[in-house]
Enzyme design. Structure first.
Site, short mmCIF file in Angstrom:
data_model
loop_
_atom_site.label_atom_id
_atom_site.label_comp_id
_atom_site.label_asym_id
_atom_site.label_seq_id
_atom_site.Cartn_x
_atom_site.Cartn_y
_atom_site.Cartn_z
N CYS A 11 0.87 -1.18 0.00
CA CYS A 11 0.00 0.00 0.00
C CYS A 11 0.90 1.23 0.00
O CYS A 11 2.08 1.14 -0.35
CB CYS A 11 -0.99 -0.02 1.17
SG CYS A 11 -0.28 0.17 2.82
N ASN A 14 2.40 1.51 4.36
CA ASN A 14 2.67 0.24 5.04
C ASN A 14 2.36 0.31 6.54
O ASN A 14 3.06 -0.26 7.36
CB ASN A 14 4.12 -0.21 4.80
CG ASN A 14 4.41 -1.64 5.20
OD1 ASN A 14 5.51 -1.94 5.65
ND2 ASN A 14 3.47 -2.54 5.06
N CYS A 16 -1.44 0.55 7.39
CA CYS A 16 -2.85 0.17 7.54
C CYS A 16 -3.19 -1.07 6.70
O CYS A 16 -3.32 -2.16 7.22
CB CYS A 16 -3.78 1.33 7.16
SG CYS A 16 -3.73 2.73 8.29
N ARG A 17 -3.32 -0.88 5.41
CA ARG A 17 -3.84 -1.95 4.55
C ARG A 17 -2.87 -3.10 4.34
O ARG A 17 -3.24 -4.26 4.51
CB ARG A 17 -4.27 -1.37 3.20
CG ARG A 17 -5.41 -0.39 3.32
CD ARG A 17 -5.70 0.30 2.02
NE ARG A 17 -4.62 1.23 1.70
CZ ARG A 17 -4.50 1.85 0.54
NH1 ARG A 17 -5.37 1.63 -0.43
NH2 ARG A 17 -3.51 2.70 0.33
N SER A 18 -1.64 -2.82 3.94
CA SER A 18 -0.73 -3.92 3.65
C SER A 18 -0.31 -4.70 4.90
O SER A 18 -0.21 -5.93 4.83
CB SER A 18 0.47 -3.46 2.82
OG SER A 18 1.21 -2.45 3.45
N ASP A 126 -8.35 2.94 1.47
CA ASP A 126 -7.49 3.41 2.56
C ASP A 126 -8.36 3.94 3.71
O ASP A 126 -9.10 4.89 3.54
CB ASP A 126 -6.57 4.52 2.06
CG ASP A 126 -5.47 4.88 3.04
OD1 ASP A 126 -5.54 4.46 4.21
OD2 ASP A 126 -4.54 5.59 2.62
#
Length: 156
Positions: A11, A14, A16-18, A126
Site C-alpha cells: 500500500c 505500510n 494500515c492496509r498492507s 485506505d
C-alpha cells in the site's frame, strides 16, 4: 535457491492496509498448512520502522490477527525479484509498481482484490482518514481476497 512461494502486499505507507493483509494472510495460510514467505511494504517512505497504525492493530486483534511484530518498510527494487506475487491494495499503488517493474517481472504485479469473490470492489480502500468502519471494511475485503488467493495457491 528459493523454495517457498513469496507474497508481498503493498500500500502507500505500510501502516494500515498492507500490514493488515500480511497479518490476515499469514494466519489463513498457516491454518491452511501452506508454507509461504509473506511480507508487506509501502510505495512511500512516510512511516519506515513504525508499527502498524494502532487502529489497524486493534481491529485486526478483535478478529484474532496479530500485527504487533510488523514494522513499516518501503518497497525496494529487488522485491520484484524476491517475490512471486506483488499485490497492490489500489490503482495508485499498482501504477507506481508497474512503472518501476522490470518487464520480466510484470506478471507478478496485480491488485490483491483480483482474488476476491464476495466484496464487489477492485481495491482495498485506505481507512487512514476515516472512522472505525473503514478498518472493519479493510478486514472484510482482505479476508475475502486472502481466501481467494489461498484457493489459487492450493491448486498450484
Amino acid at each position: 535457491m528459493k523454495t517457498r512461494t513469496a507474497i508481498l502486499f503493498v500500500c502507500m505507507g505500510n501502516i494500515c492496509r498492507s500490514p493488515t493483509a500480511e497479518g490476515v494472510f499469514r494466519a489463513r495460510a498457516d491454518a491452511a498448512g501452506l508454507q509461504l514467505e509473506i511480507d508487506s511494504a509501502g510505495t512511500h517512505a512516510y512511516h519506515i520502522g513504525n508499527a502498524p497504525d494502532a487502529r489497524s492493530t486493534r481491529h485486526a486483534a478483535a478478529r484474532g490477527y496479530d500485527l504487533s511484530s510488523q514494522r513499516a518498510r518501503q518497497f525496494a527494487a529487488d522485491d520484484f525479484e524476491r517475490f512471486d506475487y506483488v499485490l497492490a491494495m489500489d490503482h495508485d499503488n499498482l501504477a507506481i509498481l508497474q512503472r518501476a517493474c522490470p518487464p520480466q517481472h510484470r506478471h507478478k504485479v496485480k491488485l490483491f482484490m483480483e482474488y476476491a469473490s464476495r466484496s464487489g470492489s477492485d481495491i482495498v480502500p485506505d481507512p487512514y482518514y476515516g472512522g472505525a468502519n473503514g478498518f472493519d471494511m479493510v478486514l472484510d475485503y482482505v479476508e475475502d481476497a486472502a481466501d481467494g488467493l489461498i484457493a489459487v495457491l492450493r491448486k498450484d
